[in-house]
Design a protein around this motif. Structure first.
Motif, mmCIF file in Angstrom:
data_model
loop_
_atom_site.group_PDB
_atom_site.id
_atom_site.type_symbol
_atom_site.label_atom_id
_atom_site.label_comp_id
_atom_site.label_asym_id
_atom_site.label_seq_id
_atom_site.Cartn_x
_atom_site.Cartn_y
_atom_site.Cartn_z
ATOM 1 N N PRO A 47 1.182 -7.251 9.375
ATOM 2 C CA PRO A 47 0.332 -7.294 8.184
ATOM 3 C C PRO A 47 -1.130 -7.248 8.611
ATOM 4 O O PRO A 47 -1.539 -7.993 9.509
ATOM 5 N N SER A 48 -1.900 -6.371 7.988
ATOM 6 C CA SER A 48 -3.307 -6.239 8.373
ATOM 7 C C SER A 48 -4.091 -5.588 7.240
ATOM 8 O O SER A 48 -3.621 -4.625 6.633
ATOM 9 N N PRO A 49 -5.321 -6.088 6.986
ATOM 10 C CA PRO A 49 -6.140 -5.417 5.970
ATOM 11 C C PRO A 49 -6.513 -4.008 6.420
ATOM 12 O O PRO A 49 -6.957 -3.206 5.610
ATOM 13 N N TYR A 94 0.690 -2.754 7.745
ATOM 14 C CA TYR A 94 0.641 -2.643 6.291
ATOM 15 C C TYR A 94 -0.389 -3.608 5.719
ATOM 16 O O TYR A 94 -0.461 -4.772 6.127
ATOM 17 N N SER A 95 -1.152 -3.113 4.732
ATOM 18 C CA SER A 95 -2.053 -3.966 3.955
ATOM 19 C C SER A 95 -1.428 -4.180 2.583
ATOM 20 O O SER A 95 -0.867 -3.249 2.002
ATOM 21 N N ILE A 96 -1.539 -5.407 2.045
ATOM 22 C CA ILE A 96 -1.015 -5.635 0.687
ATOM 23 C C ILE A 96 -2.120 -5.500 -0.355
ATOM 24 O O ILE A 96 -1.872 -5.708 -1.539
ATOM 25 N N GLY A 97 -3.312 -5.121 0.036
ATOM 26 C CA GLY A 97 -4.370 -4.926 -0.957
ATOM 27 C C GLY A 97 -5.732 -4.947 -0.301
ATOM 28 O O GLY A 97 -5.877 -5.387 0.851
ATOM 29 N N TYR A 129 -8.401 -6.671 0.106
ATOM 30 C CA TYR A 129 -9.055 -7.971 0.191
ATOM 31 C C TYR A 129 -8.591 -8.589 1.498
ATOM 32 O O TYR A 129 -7.628 -8.100 2.110
ATOM 33 N N LEU A 186 -7.157 -11.806 3.664
ATOM 34 C CA LEU A 186 -6.497 -13.107 3.700
ATOM 35 C C LEU A 186 -6.831 -13.779 5.025
ATOM 36 O O LEU A 186 -7.348 -13.135 5.949
ATOM 37 N N ALA A 223 0.962 -12.291 3.333
ATOM 38 C CA ALA A 223 1.302 -10.863 3.203
ATOM 39 C C ALA A 223 2.775 -10.643 3.601
ATOM 40 O O ALA A 223 3.487 -9.865 2.961
HETATM 41 N N1 ADE Z 1 -4.096 -10.029 6.634
HETATM 42 C C1 ADE Z 1 -5.311 -10.333 6.146
HETATM 43 N N2 ADE Z 1 -5.572 -9.656 5.026
HETATM 44 C C2 ADE Z 1 -4.476 -8.878 4.774
HETATM 45 C C3 ADE Z 1 -4.138 -7.945 3.776
HETATM 46 N N3 ADE Z 1 -4.965 -7.640 2.780
HETATM 47 N N4 ADE Z 1 -2.938 -7.340 3.846
HETATM 48 C C4 ADE Z 1 -2.105 -7.610 4.858
HETATM 49 N N5 ADE Z 1 -2.371 -8.477 5.843
HETATM 50 C C5 ADE Z 1 -3.548 -9.111 5.804
#
Ligand code: ADE
Length: 258
Positions: A101-103, A149-152, A154, A156, A162
């Motif tokens: 999970p990553s932005p 994958y990013s869930i949006g 923004y 976290l 996520a």
């Molecule tokens: N870790 C920090 N922000 C995240 C995001 N928007 N989606 C997935 N992982 C994250």
């Protein structure tokens, strides 16, 4: 499905033992492992982070504990060599999917959830701080199909929430996990449209009546009304989704609404 989640806050993943996923775990449909990354450290302080090369704020997750954790988890065969009855030898295990999970990842979508629901082994690597040393992701590509994958759009504090979001979206699509699979077919995002509004009894609530058509018993008219509502809603709040639809999937009545 085998599902492994690695985090420095394994308690954060407690909801995986509740509700729909919890029941699937209890019934043995999902073989769940939640792991503390610090179990793969070897120093007195169980260190998982260090300062970034090149300078800058924050800390970066060290590669060594991640490499040990992933070496252990990605090597484990998903189906444990047997089918659901324990009698027949299973087909050779497919490559596991490592989800980070990553932005900075690609957007996680319903289509991704549906595809992942058919995979044998998912491993979630939940980073904290400024993220995981990039070399872990590059190194893991020899051992797994790696996806960021990013869930949006923004940020976290870490990947745990996520991972919860993604596992819920995936698990409910595993055949046999949702009691009434028909409830999956007319949902938002299944066919690129948002879902229609729903109503239950009483027919008049505080002066707000249910749309009359829903009381008519005319199934064809109700189906058409619901489709119109889906189109109107999507056009109003998610024009980007409409733009992505194949125009050949829209009929003359659809175009009349739009
Ligand atoms: N870790 C920090 N922000 C995240 C995001 N928007 N989606 C997935 N992982 C994250």
């Amino acid at each position: 499905m085998r599902l492994d989640v690695v985090s420095i806050f394994p308690e954060y993943l407690a909801p995986l033992r509740l509700s729909l996923i919890g029941r699937a775990v209890e019934k043995g449909r999902i073989d769940l492992g939640v792991h503390d990354l610090r179990d793969w450290t070897h120093d007195r302080h169980r260190t998982v982070d260090d300062t970034p090369y090149g300078g800058g704020a924050g800390m970066v997750m060290k590669p060594e504990p991640w490499a040990e954790a992933l070496t252990a988890l990605l090597a484990e065969p998903a189906a444990a060599g047997t089918d659901a009855t324990g009698a027949e030898p299973a087909a050779p295990a497919e490559r596991p999917v490592l989800i980070v999970p990553s932005p900075a990842g690609t957007p996680f979508t319903q289509a991704a959830a549906a595809e992942l629901a058919g995979r044998e082994h998912l491993v979630f690597a939940c980073g904290r701080y400024e993220g995981i040393d990039q070399r872990v992701v590059d190194w893991a590509r020899d051992r797994a199909e790696v996806r960021l994958y990013s869930i949006g759009d923004y940020v976290l504090n870490g990947g745990e929430v996520a991972a919860l979001v993604m596992t819920e979206a995936i698990a409910r699509l595993i055949p046999g996990i949702i009691g009434n699979p028909e409830s999956l077919t007319e949902e938002s995002h299944e066919d690129g449209l948002l879902e229609y509004p729903v109503y239950t009894k009483p027919a008049d609530w505080r002066g707000h009546p249910v749309p009359e058509i829903l009381l008519s018993g005319n199934h064809a008219a109700i189906a058409r009304w619901r489709r119109d509502e889906r189109l109107r809603r999507t056009a109003a709040v998610r024009p980007d989704l409409l733009a992505g639809l194949d125009p050949d999937t829209l009929d003359a009545l659809d175009w009349a609404v739009l």
